[in-house]
Design a protein around this motif. Structure first.
Motif, PDB file in Angstrom:
ATOM      1  N   GLU A  47      -3.823  -7.657  -2.826  1.00 14.66           N
ATOM      2  CA  GLU A  47      -2.400  -7.312  -2.869  1.00 14.66           C
ATOM      3  C   GLU A  47      -1.547  -8.514  -3.269  1.00 14.66           C
ATOM      4  O   GLU A  47      -0.643  -8.401  -4.107  1.00 14.66           O
ATOM      5  CB  GLU A  47      -1.958  -6.772  -1.507  1.00 14.66           C
ATOM      6  CG  GLU A  47      -2.550  -5.413  -1.170  1.00 14.66           C
ATOM      7  CD  GLU A  47      -2.428  -5.066   0.298  1.00 14.66           C
ATOM      8  OE1 GLU A  47      -2.704  -3.919   0.666  1.00 14.66           O
ATOM      9  OE2 GLU A  47      -2.059  -5.966   1.104  1.00 14.66           O
ATOM     10  N   ARG A 201      -4.046   1.557   2.287  1.00 18.33           N
ATOM     11  CA  ARG A 201      -3.764   0.357   1.494  1.00 18.33           C
ATOM     12  C   ARG A 201      -4.558   0.362   0.194  1.00 18.33           C
ATOM     13  O   ARG A 201      -4.045  -0.041  -0.860  1.00 18.33           O
ATOM     14  CB  ARG A 201      -4.076  -0.893   2.314  1.00 18.33           C
ATOM     15  CG  ARG A 201      -3.083  -1.155   3.430  1.00 18.33           C
ATOM     16  CD  ARG A 201      -3.475  -2.327   4.288  1.00 18.33           C
ATOM     17  NE  ARG A 201      -3.498  -3.588   3.550  1.00 18.33           N
ATOM     18  CZ  ARG A 201      -3.772  -4.763   4.131  1.00 18.33           C
ATOM     19  NH1 ARG A 201      -4.032  -4.814   5.433  1.00 18.33           N
ATOM     20  NH2 ARG A 201      -3.777  -5.862   3.409  1.00 18.33           N
ATOM     21  N   LEU A 205      -3.071   0.356  -3.602  1.00 22.12           N
ATOM     22  CA  LEU A 205      -3.522  -0.634  -4.575  1.00 22.12           C
ATOM     23  C   LEU A 205      -4.032   0.049  -5.837  1.00 22.12           C
ATOM     24  O   LEU A 205      -3.772  -0.417  -6.961  1.00 22.12           O
ATOM     25  CB  LEU A 205      -4.613  -1.495  -3.949  1.00 22.12           C
ATOM     26  CG  LEU A 205      -4.986  -2.800  -4.662  1.00 22.12           C
ATOM     27  CD1 LEU A 205      -3.788  -3.736  -4.724  1.00 22.12           C
ATOM     28  CD2 LEU A 205      -6.153  -3.475  -3.931  1.00 22.12           C
TER      29      LEU A 205
END
Length: 233
Positions: A47, A201, A205
């Motif tokens: 990230e 997450r 992404l």
């Protein structure tokens, strides 16, 4: 005798099958926590790398210069997933442009295809080991329940052979059996929470990668169209 010693004694006095169940759950819990910290590190790095590369990319720098800088880092620890996607696309774009017979649409399509392959690899890496967390989260309670049922069954079998049945007679056996259930929940709850968190997450992404591929493809199309128009003049 302290509560901690009592729990330890219950575990040591449990049947071999119940002890095996407890050991499996303990190992599953340790492995889950190791993966939780590992995924935290890898996703955070991906990230942050994506944010860093996007800032540089959209700052308006020369694509060739960005490619040279990214190429120097290679596929090492410091290389972010978005950088590898960009490198795959621009490398294929440059290779195809050297072929004078390749039409502009084919050049862009080849770069887009190369980036899609790279995105697939990056997504696989972001989602790696998440299935293990999901498995631990879903299976551990049942493994603990199996140990509990087996321990309670042994307690009642021992009770059947006694003339006078009291709660004190079966309490230790039931208590050691319930420890298996507690260990199952102890292994499952963090694994389920971590799986949901990291899967979300990883999905964000992946969306970020997909968006970049489409935007970069549009840039390459405009670049190819401008080069073709200039050559036709």
């Amino acid at each position: 005798m302290t509560a901690d010693v009592s729990v330890t004694r219950l575990i040591l006095d449990a049947s071999l099958l119940v002890q095996a169940v407890m050991l499996i759950l303990l190992l599953a819990s340790v492995a889950s926590w190791a993966l939780i910290f590992y995924k935290r590190h890898t996703l955070k790095r991906a990230e942050q790398g994506a944010i860093r590369f996007e800032e540089e990319f959209w700052a308006g720098g020369n694509l060739a210069e960005i490619y040279r800088r990214v190429g120097q880092e290679g596929d090492g620890e410091s290389s972010a997933g978005l950088e590898r996607i960009f490198r795959a696309g621009f490398q294929e774009f440059s290779r195809m442009r050297k072929q004078s017979s390749a039409p502009p649409a084919a050049v862009v399509e080849a770069a887009h295809r190369a980036m899609r392959v790279s995105v697939s690899r990056e997504i696989d890496g972001a989602e790696s080991y998440l299935q293990f967390l999901a498995t631990v989260g879903s299976v551990s309670p049942y493994i603990g329940l199996f140990g509990t049922v087996w321990g309670i069954m042994n307690s009642f079998r021992a009770l059947a052979g006694q003339q006078q049945a009291t709660l004190a007679t079966v309490a230790p056996g039931i208590a050691e059996a319930l420890i298996a259930t507690a260990l199952g929940l102890f292994a499952a709850i963090p694994a389920v929470i971590a799986y949901n968190h990291y899967a979300n997450r990883a999905e964000r992404l992946a969306n970020r990668y997909e968006t970049f591929v489409e935007e970069f493809t549009s840039i390459l199309e405009r670049h190819t169209h401008a080069a073709t128009s200039a050559a036709a003049r």
